[in-house]
Design an enzyme around this catalytic site. Sequence first.
Site, PDB file in Angstrom:
ATOM      1  N   GLN A 133      -5.400  -6.518   8.212  1.00 46.84           N
ATOM      2  CA  GLN A 133      -6.420  -5.472   8.220  1.00 46.84           C
ATOM      3  C   GLN A 133      -7.559  -5.883   7.278  1.00 46.84           C
ATOM      4  OE1 GLN A 133      -5.306  -1.577   6.632  1.00 46.84           O
ATOM      5  NE2 GLN A 133      -6.415  -0.560   8.273  1.00 46.84           N
ATOM      6  N   GLY A 265      -2.110  -1.184  -2.288  1.00 45.61           N
ATOM      7  CA  GLY A 265      -0.946  -0.419  -2.740  1.00 45.61           C
ATOM      8  C   GLY A 265       0.169  -0.532  -1.719  1.00 45.61           C
ATOM      9  N   GLU A 315      -7.410   7.094   7.908  1.00 44.07           N
ATOM     10  CA  GLU A 315      -7.068   7.360   6.506  1.00 44.07           C
ATOM     11  C   GLU A 315      -7.148   8.826   6.110  1.00 44.07           C
ATOM     12  OE1 GLU A 315      -5.418   5.385   4.959  1.00 44.07           O
ATOM     13  OE2 GLU A 315      -5.859   3.433   5.826  1.00 44.07           O
ATOM     14  N   ASP A 372     -14.497  -5.450   4.807  1.00 41.63           N
ATOM     15  CA  ASP A 372     -13.899  -5.532   3.466  1.00 41.63           C
ATOM     16  C   ASP A 372     -14.849  -4.966   2.409  1.00 41.63           C
ATOM     17  OD1 ASP A 372     -11.549  -6.685   4.345  1.00 41.63           O
ATOM     18  OD2 ASP A 372     -12.171  -8.734   3.913  1.00 41.63           O
ATOM     19  N   TYR A 380     -10.673   7.885   2.909  1.00 42.47           N
ATOM     20  CA  TYR A 380      -9.447   8.598   2.540  1.00 42.47           C
ATOM     21  C   TYR A 380      -9.766  10.013   2.058  1.00 42.47           C
ATOM     22  CZ  TYR A 380      -7.254   3.897   2.243  1.00 42.47           C
ATOM     23  OH  TYR A 380      -6.791   2.643   2.505  1.00 42.47           O
ATOM     24  N   MET A 561      -6.165  -4.444  -5.697  1.00 44.33           N
ATOM     25  CA  MET A 561      -7.610  -4.297  -5.931  1.00 44.33           C
ATOM     26  C   MET A 561      -7.965  -2.978  -6.608  1.00 44.33           C
ATOM     27  SD  MET A 561      -9.564  -6.233  -2.849  1.00 44.33           S
ATOM     28  CE  MET A 561      -8.871  -5.377  -1.456  1.00 44.33           C
ATOM     29  N   LYS A 562      -7.198  -1.942  -6.352  1.00 46.03           N
ATOM     30  CA  LYS A 562      -7.421  -0.642  -6.988  1.00 46.03           C
ATOM     31  C   LYS A 562      -7.425  -0.780  -8.514  1.00 46.03           C
ATOM     32  CE  LYS A 562      -5.266   3.900  -7.472  1.00 46.03           C
ATOM     33  NZ  LYS A 562      -4.180   4.795  -7.018  1.00 46.03           N
TER      34      LYS A 562
END
Length: 613
Positions: A133, A265, A315, A372, A380, A561-562
């Site tokens: 993805q 995540g 999302e 990306d 979300y 990345m979060k």
Amino acid sequence: MSDPCSFSSVSHFLTRHLNLALHVDFSRHVIRGVLALTVEALQDRLHALTLDCRDLQVFSVKANGQAARFTTGPKHAFKGAPLEITLPFDLSRGQHVIVEVTYETSPTATALQWLSPEQTAGKEKPYLFSQCQAHHCRSMIPCQDTPSVKHTYYAQVSVPKDLVAVMSAVRDGQEVDPQDNERIIYKFRQPVPMPSYLIAIVVGALESREIGPRSRVWSEKEFVDKAAFEFSETEAMLQAAEALAGPYVWGPYDILVLPPSFPYGGMENPCLTFATPTLLAGDKSLSNVIAHEISHSWTGNLVTNKTWEHFWLNEGHTVYLERMIGRSMEGEPFRQFKAAGGWKELQDSVNTFGANNPLTNLVPSLQDVDPDDAFSAVPYEKGFALLYHLEELLGGPEVFMGFVKSYIQMFAYGSATTDEWKNYLFTYFKDKVDVLNQVAWDAWMFTPGMPPVKPQYDTTLADACIALSQRWIKAAEQDLSSFQASDMKPLSSHQVIEFLSLLLQEAALPLTHVKKMQEVYDLNASENAEIRFRWLRLCVRSRWEEAVPMAMKMATDQGRMKFTRPLFREVFTFDKYRDEALRMFQSHRGAMHPVTAGLVAKDLKIQASSGGL
């Protein structure tokens, strides 16, 4: 409707099935593949097919066993290149053809990360994982790499015999590779049609433990028991989701815990959710990520956004369903608490992108935009906020969940656009069209920044966090002695995360305050990644120099990345340590996932083209 991120024409032909024979070569960091696509013609006299590919070396193409001509078009910055195939015959509408492509991936394929033994927990065997993805499957498999096309797949994967392969499919046995008795072929079948971005593969020194009647957890042996404990509530979550959304159609629901460089995540690969090891907090407090990935089994995997511009359909609905699972397991105040926390994450994203940035639209245009680069909390949390707003207008959670379940049934096994979703919403609530017409649709969908309406979430569980954060914000130097370790005792992990999030929304605390906070609460000792991440950001923001090496260590010990991107950004904006952030990035770049490395480089204003500083 065309997909701005794909070269393939979905109006000319559709892929119905993929048959994959993959040979994983750890010495050269490539996968050699023979791919047979079953393709259906959607028009008469079809004689040319275009597939997506990226950095693939294509050796030959056959159509129904006959040699077919092929060329690869010019390379695009992020879309890869079109693979143009000329069939040796014409197809009529409705006819099928089997197109066989023999090819090899590049060592730098963006879908794949090859880990050396040193980058794994066990330190002895190499490891490979994929993350397709949004548009990276084309670097692993030539395909119609668009979420508007769904197909089943079968795969045979040859790997060294001391390693195990798993995929986003049902395991279908294994055998010694007839070509090489030092290798094993693992077989997989995916009988439910799904988009290309959900094809996933992992090869490593994997073990598994049963955690439920349809679930196993997979990881290196170092993590497997910890993971089995952490995810022991998986079956209860699956049952809660089925009660809300209908039957789970994918067969097994396994969880794979990846090495620390995994950039997300979780990733909702069918039959095999991928999860970051940063969820292993020891107290099950971060299992909402699993509730989120379970929810994708309906919203995302069963009903899919038709292009990445409609990513919020995946999302927003998944966050809504995840929080409904939380509601059925923990109660409505918990859902309200998580929803209020999500609003803060949305605010954070909008601040990072800028309130006028079109990428903060719920439905952005991705013409010439790398998906990306568009990834953020917006689809979300702005998506959830819209659904929650509609829930309040239309009669509450039971009524609105009825619509979500009906929407899933209506579009199951297919893909949808925002217009199709909205038209179905108006059909389902045909007796409440006057209410729906009052919604500021344009402001919600096509306007950047925060949503036009802020829902009033119940603050019962947040009140203690708000009160404690306000005490710290208002405290003068002489008040610091009033803080005690016992302040934290009544708070759950979720509430500690919220307390720190509230402080991050304010101006930086004085350095004396964060030093006192460490003295009384000892947050440096926390092993909960969500707590540690926010605490270290708070410390760096208050210019506590001792926190810089800890922040850089967290940013590079794992690659989610979060966490990694904001930690690098915080240190980068601390002028005295700007060069340190650049130096740490350059020294760790080689060990990072390619997507993470590319985005951190952009955050640190490093030009990708120069390959250096």
